[in-house]
Design a protein around this motif. Structure first.
Motif, PDB file in Angstrom:
ATOM      1  N   PHE A 207       0.849  -1.200   0.000  1.00  0.00           N
ATOM      2  CA  PHE A 207       0.000   0.000   0.000  1.00  0.00           C
ATOM      3  C   PHE A 207       0.882   1.247   0.000  1.00  0.00           C
ATOM      4  CE2 PHE A 207      -3.578  -2.699   1.300  1.00  0.00           C
ATOM      5  CZ  PHE A 207      -4.610  -2.089   0.617  1.00  0.00           C
ATOM      6  N   LEU A 208       1.926   1.284   0.855  1.00  0.00           N
ATOM      7  CA  LEU A 208       2.832   2.432   0.909  1.00  0.00           C
ATOM      8  C   LEU A 208       3.642   2.542  -0.377  1.00  0.00           C
ATOM      9  CD1 LEU A 208       4.093   2.068   4.599  1.00  0.00           C
ATOM     10  CD2 LEU A 208       2.404   3.692   3.715  1.00  0.00           C
ATOM     11  N   PHE A 209       4.107   1.402  -0.877  1.00  0.00           N
ATOM     12  CA  PHE A 209       4.923   1.421  -2.082  1.00  0.00           C
ATOM     13  C   PHE A 209       4.138   1.956  -3.275  1.00  0.00           C
ATOM     14  CE2 PHE A 209       6.310  -0.956  -5.925  1.00  0.00           C
ATOM     15  CZ  PHE A 209       7.534  -0.327  -6.096  1.00  0.00           C
ATOM     16  N   VAL A 210       2.915   1.503  -3.446  1.00  0.00           N
ATOM     17  CA  VAL A 210       2.097   1.979  -4.570  1.00  0.00           C
ATOM     18  C   VAL A 210       1.770   3.459  -4.389  1.00  0.00           C
ATOM     19  CG1 VAL A 210      -0.128   1.735  -5.743  1.00  0.00           C
ATOM     20  CG2 VAL A 210       1.177  -0.293  -5.113  1.00  0.00           C
ATOM     21  N   GLY A 211       1.510   3.875  -3.143  1.00  0.00           N
ATOM     22  CA  GLY A 211       1.257   5.300  -2.907  1.00  0.00           C
ATOM     23  C   GLY A 211       2.454   6.155  -3.274  1.00  0.00           C
ATOM     24  N   PHE A 212       3.657   5.665  -2.915  1.00  0.00           N
ATOM     25  CA  PHE A 212       4.862   6.405  -3.284  1.00  0.00           C
ATOM     26  C   PHE A 212       5.036   6.449  -4.793  1.00  0.00           C
ATOM     27  CE2 PHE A 212       9.334   6.013  -4.565  1.00  0.00           C
ATOM     28  CZ  PHE A 212       9.807   7.265  -4.162  1.00  0.00           C
ATOM     29  N   VAL A 213       4.793   5.325  -5.470  1.00  0.00           N
ATOM     30  CA  VAL A 213       4.941   5.289  -6.924  1.00  0.00           C
ATOM     31  C   VAL A 213       3.996   6.272  -7.579  1.00  0.00           C
ATOM     32  CG1 VAL A 213       4.643   3.849  -8.984  1.00  0.00           C
ATOM     33  CG2 VAL A 213       5.820   2.923  -6.995  1.00  0.00           C
ATOM     34  N   VAL A 214       2.749   6.289  -7.142  1.00  0.00           N
ATOM     35  CA  VAL A 214       1.784   7.228  -7.726  1.00  0.00           C
ATOM     36  C   VAL A 214       2.225   8.672  -7.453  1.00  0.00           C
ATOM     37  CG1 VAL A 214      -0.608   8.038  -7.641  1.00  0.00           C
ATOM     38  CG2 VAL A 214      -0.104   5.577  -7.627  1.00  0.00           C
ATOM     39  N   TRP A 215       2.690   8.953  -6.213  1.00  0.00           N
ATOM     40  CA  TRP A 215       3.191  10.305  -5.902  1.00  0.00           C
ATOM     41  C   TRP A 215       4.366  10.668  -6.788  1.00  0.00           C
ATOM     42  CZ3 TRP A 215       8.072  11.661  -4.266  1.00  0.00           C
ATOM     43  CH2 TRP A 215       8.256  12.999  -3.900  1.00  0.00           C
ATOM     44  N   PHE A 216       5.270   9.739  -6.992  1.00  0.00           N
ATOM     45  CA  PHE A 216       6.451   9.989  -7.819  1.00  0.00           C
ATOM     46  C   PHE A 216       6.068  10.308  -9.257  1.00  0.00           C
ATOM     47  CE2 PHE A 216       9.987   8.499 -10.491  1.00  0.00           C
ATOM     48  CZ  PHE A 216      11.032   9.238  -9.955  1.00  0.00           C
ATOM     49  N   LEU A 217       5.070   9.592  -9.754  1.00  0.00           N
ATOM     50  CA  LEU A 217       4.643   9.806 -11.145  1.00  0.00           C
ATOM     51  C   LEU A 217       3.788  11.046 -11.305  1.00  0.00           C
ATOM     52  CD1 LEU A 217       3.737   6.104 -12.122  1.00  0.00           C
ATOM     53  CD2 LEU A 217       5.853   7.348 -12.646  1.00  0.00           C
TER      54      LEU A 217
END
Length: 917
Positions: free
Chosen positions: A597-607
């Protein structure tokens, strides 16, 4: 002169008995042949003229017995066994070399002992008794067909119309009894039988016949096989006509005696034809030939005949004479002589007796002549005559004739080569033998009463006897079948099904129910079935399971309820737990899920950071946004808009993963909160066999023997139980306190028990037998077939299900959660996480590559700006692998994408102006 006188005196003295043997050294001019007829009988009136004509034809033939005449010496037996024996003795005094006849099987039995002693071949054209064969009658030669084959033909005819029982009406002598014995054996081989043997004494009166037929008419079977003497057989049909027994629903089959009567007259008597309408009869088959046509023409010129026509026995008698003539011709041509000698045994017996048995002499060459007869073959009126190694004529065949209107109609043929057929047997002998049921063919038959539809062949017996139905009266499961105070005396599911099926029958059946058992304990069902097989009852109606051992002795109907053995075990509901909501996933699963959940949230924030205002701002705000966005996707409640293509692609995949995870969590949590755990180690058939715990079974049922004999479970583990209460108590106690670990019973009983116990217990495993409940009847009972059809009708119209719902409907007990719920592990979802991680990594790589390319284009170095306006991918690659300042990249990443695009557009315009100048 002295020598001549010695010859003239001595030789006659020798002939008178002073020496024991007379030698004939030259071919005899005359050979004596004996014949026995019942002249004033149906067969005798045809056979005697035929034998006389045959003797004349042989004596006048230039091709056979040249120089030797046959001298016929005949006697009339007057249909008497005693007179026939006496006359046979008188014939033997005439030094006959063979005897033609007798036509009666009874007389043949008597005189066969005489010819055996004196070695005189006995050629019988009419004795059809199957027992006149073998070592006991070595000199008996049958020149007609044995009733063994005739009864086989009748058996095939009966089975062709799917009848299983017949009533045999026969004359009570050797001919009748042994013929019916052959019929019984032939039927038994095809799983059919004679249900009743009605014997008539020879010469029975009209009243005796009436009494017998009245008794026969009260029987169940309506298929009658009549095997009597032709001289008195028509009286049976005259009485049957008066009793109304030659009407629709009846089947009459006669042996060849009836056609022997009818064939003896050219014009059939209308009164006779009226009483035999629809009857089926057999006739010895004789193929059409020129010599047969010639004999038919010659018959009209025979002066001694007493009938206008002849039957098949006349043809057999004619061929018997020619068979003997051919054999004698071969015998004499081979150098054989004809001599007789005194029998020393008879000479000893006649000492002091008035009986002149010493006049009986042994035919010395009788054995050789017998063997010559058996090896002789020729074409006669009846076809090719040839004997097999058992002294039987080869190619036995019969015409099957239907009597209707004013004439006779051949509906088919029978032979031991091809069975029933519509093709003449001689046309099939060259083909391969095929007696399969599919190849049996007959033309249509007109039955008594003018009916063309096949009669059912049986009716419910009108003999005053009740239809006795045994009903198991046990202690358990009253819904199935039990005693009742009503007029019927019984009630239950099985009774309602039986009554409904009986009501669909096209004929009335009024059962009388008899309780089998005392009601204090369950009866033994195997004993009940054996009682039906022994005809103590006409049927058994109840919860009787159809199993192999029972089908060997009785017939069952179509199953009206499917059944099978199942295992029932006790269950306990799990206790509530405060942290049960965490049990659906293991710790590893919780950690990996949270990390993703945290990893996907970070990926979306990064993109989204460079292009989406909702993912920009102070650091603390961005951290909160990432955390909020990450966990809000669990409920699909995130409010941030996603603008980049890569972020949307990642989010779509992640939402799919979240859907799978949340659905699995919900299902697992539901199972855990409602789970019921087994208190027994038995989880199926394998656990049942391997366990050492006691097992409960319903007493009286087949499950007790099945567990012991088929599953090899020790009998010491089997605990008989009577009813639902015993089941409940035994399962509650368990094996530790004297109860049972499981119960094995049939599914219908278990469903009733579940309703009684309010689903406190559960079925484990699958049904490990497949069977059903049916009604039991004695073997070959036609009622079993009709009731099976009725049960199928009940099933098709829905009545069977309605009866089931009335008595056996039970609360459905869910089988979910039988096993303890288990937490879902990472192994269940690692594939989803792996795919999601790979997609996120690829998306980050693409984004980073594009960002680096933009960074090189955005560089403040003026020279670089002039040189490159739109670098190609190769140039980006060189710059990408060149030295890049991490700090500069981070500062570049933090800039808005729109700002970068504007700066790049300005640089592009500036480069264009510089190039123009």
């Amino acid at each position: 002169m002295v020598f001549g006188l010695w010859v003239m005196v001595l030789i006659p003295l020798t002939i008178k008995g002073q020496t024991s043997k007379t030698i004939v050294t030259r071919r005899p001019s005359v050979v004596n042949v004996g014949a026995l007829f019942a002249a004033n009988s149906v067969i005798g009136r045809s056979a005697k003229p035929a034998v006389t004509a045959a003797i004349d034809d042989v004596n006048s033939s230039p091709t056979i017995l040249q120089g030797t005449r046959l001298n016929l010496i005949s006697y009339d037996t007057n249909c008497s066994g005693f007179l026939g024996t006496v006359e046979a003795l008188e014939l033997m005094e005439k030094d006959v070399v063979a005897m033609i006849g007798p036509q009666s099987s009874v007389i043949a039995h008597s005189i066969s002992h005489i010819v055996n002693e004196l070695h005189v071949p006995l050629l019988s054209f009419g004795a059809t008794d199957p027992t006149l064969l073998g070592h006991q009658h070595p000199y008996f030669v049958r020149t007609t067909q044995s009733d063994y084959y005739q009864m086989s033909a009748i058996t095939d005819f009966v089975l062709n119309f799917e009848w299983k029982e017949v009533v045999a009406i026969f004359v009570d002598d050797d001919y009748g009894r042994n013929g019916i014995l052959a019929l019984a054996e032939a039927l038994a081989k095809k799983r059919a039988k004679i249900s009743y043997k009605a014997a008539l004494m020879p010469g029975s009166s009209h009243s005796d016949i009436t009494e017998l037929l009245v008794k026969v008419n009260m029987m169940e079977s309506r298929v009658y096989v009549v095997h009597v003497n032709p001289d008195s057989g028509l009286e049976i049909f005259a009485v049957a006509k008066k009793l109304g027994m030659v009407t629709s629903g009846y089947v009459w089959i006669t042996t060849d005696w009836l056609l022997a009567v009818l064939d003896s007259s050219e014009v059939l008597d209308p009164k006779t034809m009226d009483v035999i309408q629809g009857v089926i009869s057999l006739r010895h088959h004789t193929p059409n030939s020129d010599i047969k046509k010639s004999f038919t023409t010659k018959w009209k010129s025979i002066k001694e005949k007493q009938t206008s026509s002849f039957n098949s026995y006349a043809l057999n008698a004619y061929d018997s004479v020619w068979l003997l003539a051919h054999a004698l011709d071969r015998f004499l041509n081979s150098g054989g002589s004809i001599t007789f000698s005194n029998d020393s045994k008879l000479a000893h017996i006649t000492n002091g007796s008035k009986l002149q048995l010493s006049a009986l002499r042994i035919f010395n060459e009788g054995t050789q002549l017998l063997q010559t007869v058996l090896t002789t073959t020729f074409a006669g009126l009846t076809g090719d005559l040839k004997f097999d190694q058992d002294k039987r004529l080869m190619h036995p065949a019969y015409d099957i004739v239907n009597i209707g209107g004013t004439g006779l109609r051949t509906v088919g043929y029978w032979s031991n080569h091809s069975g029933l057929s519509t093709t003449a047997p001689e046309a099939l002998y060259a083909k391969h033998s095929n007696n399969s049921a599919d190849d049996q063919r007959l033309y249509s038959v007109i039955w008594p009463g003018g009916m063309s539809k096949r009669p059912r062949g049986w009716v419910f017996p009108n003999n005053g006897k009740p239809f006795r139905v045994a009903v198991p009266y046990g202690y358990s499961y009253k819904e199935v079948v039990t005693k009742d105070k009503s007029l019927k005396g019984v009630r239950g599911y099985c009774i309602d099904v039986f009554e409904a099926a009986v009501n669909l029958l096209p004929y009335p059946v009024t059962p009388e129910y008899f309780l089998y058992g005392d009601g204090q304990r369950n009866p033994n069902y195997n004993d009940l079935v054996r009682a039906v097989a022994a005809n103590k009852y006409d049927a058994a109606v109840g919860d009787i399971t159809i199993i192999t051992n029972r089908t060997r002795i009785v017939d069952f109907t179509q199953p009206y309820l499917e059944s099978g053995l199942v295992i029932v075990v006790p269950l306990n509901k799990s206790k509530p737990k405060s942290w049960a909501f965490l049990r659906p996933f293991t710790i590893e699963m919780w950690l990996v899920s949270g990390g993703f959940f945290l990893f996907v949230g970070f990926v979306v924030w990064f993109l989204e950071h460079r292009s989406n205002e909702e993912f920009r701002g102070p650091p603390l705000r961005q951290i909160v946004t990432v955390l909020w966005f990450s966990f809000s996707t669990m409920f699909f409640s995130h409010r941030e808009k996603i603008v980049s293509t890569l972020a949307r692609f990642v989010l779509i995949l992640w939402l799919f993963v979240v859907l799978i995870i949340t659905s699995s969590y919900t299902a697992s949590l539901t199972s855990i909160l409602t789970v019921q755990q087994l208190t027994s180690t038995i989880e199926g058939i394998d656990g049942l066999i391997s366990s050492n715990d006691p097992i409960g079974v319903q007493e009286g049922t087949f499950s007790h023997n099945y567990l012991i004999q088929e599953l090899n479970i020790p009998e010491s583990r089997i605990v008989p139980l009577r009813d639902e209460v015993d089941y409940l108590n035994a399962l509650h106690l368990g094996p530790e306190r004297g109860g049972v670990a499981a119960i094995v019973d049939e599914l219908p009983y278990v469903e009733l028990f579940m309703r009684y116990s309010k689903c406190e217990f559960r079925i484990v495993g699958q049904e490990f037998t497949k069977s059903g409940w049916g009604f039991a009847f004695p073997r070959d009972s036609p009622l079993a077939v009709d009731l099976s059809t009725a049960i199928l009708q009940l099933s098709e119209n829905g009545d069977l299900q309605r009866i089931h719902d009335k008595w056996l409907s039970s609360t459905l007990c869910s089988q979910n959660g039988i096993l303890e719920g288990k937490s879902l592990t990472l192994n269940n979802f690692w594939g989803l996480f792996l795919v999601c991680g790979i997609i996120c990594f690829i998306s980050i790589c693409i984004f980073f590559f594009r960002m680096c390319c933009a960074y090189r284009r955005y560089s403040p170095d003026e020279e670089a700006t002039r040189e490159v306006v739109e670098p190609d991918s190769a140039t980006c690659s060189r710059w990408f692998f060149g030295a890049i300042s991490l700090r500069d990249v981070i500062e570049f990443y933090d800039k808005k994408e729109e700002e970068i695009k504007q700066k790049l557009r300005r640089n592009k315009r500036k480069v264009s102006r510089d190039s123009e100048t």
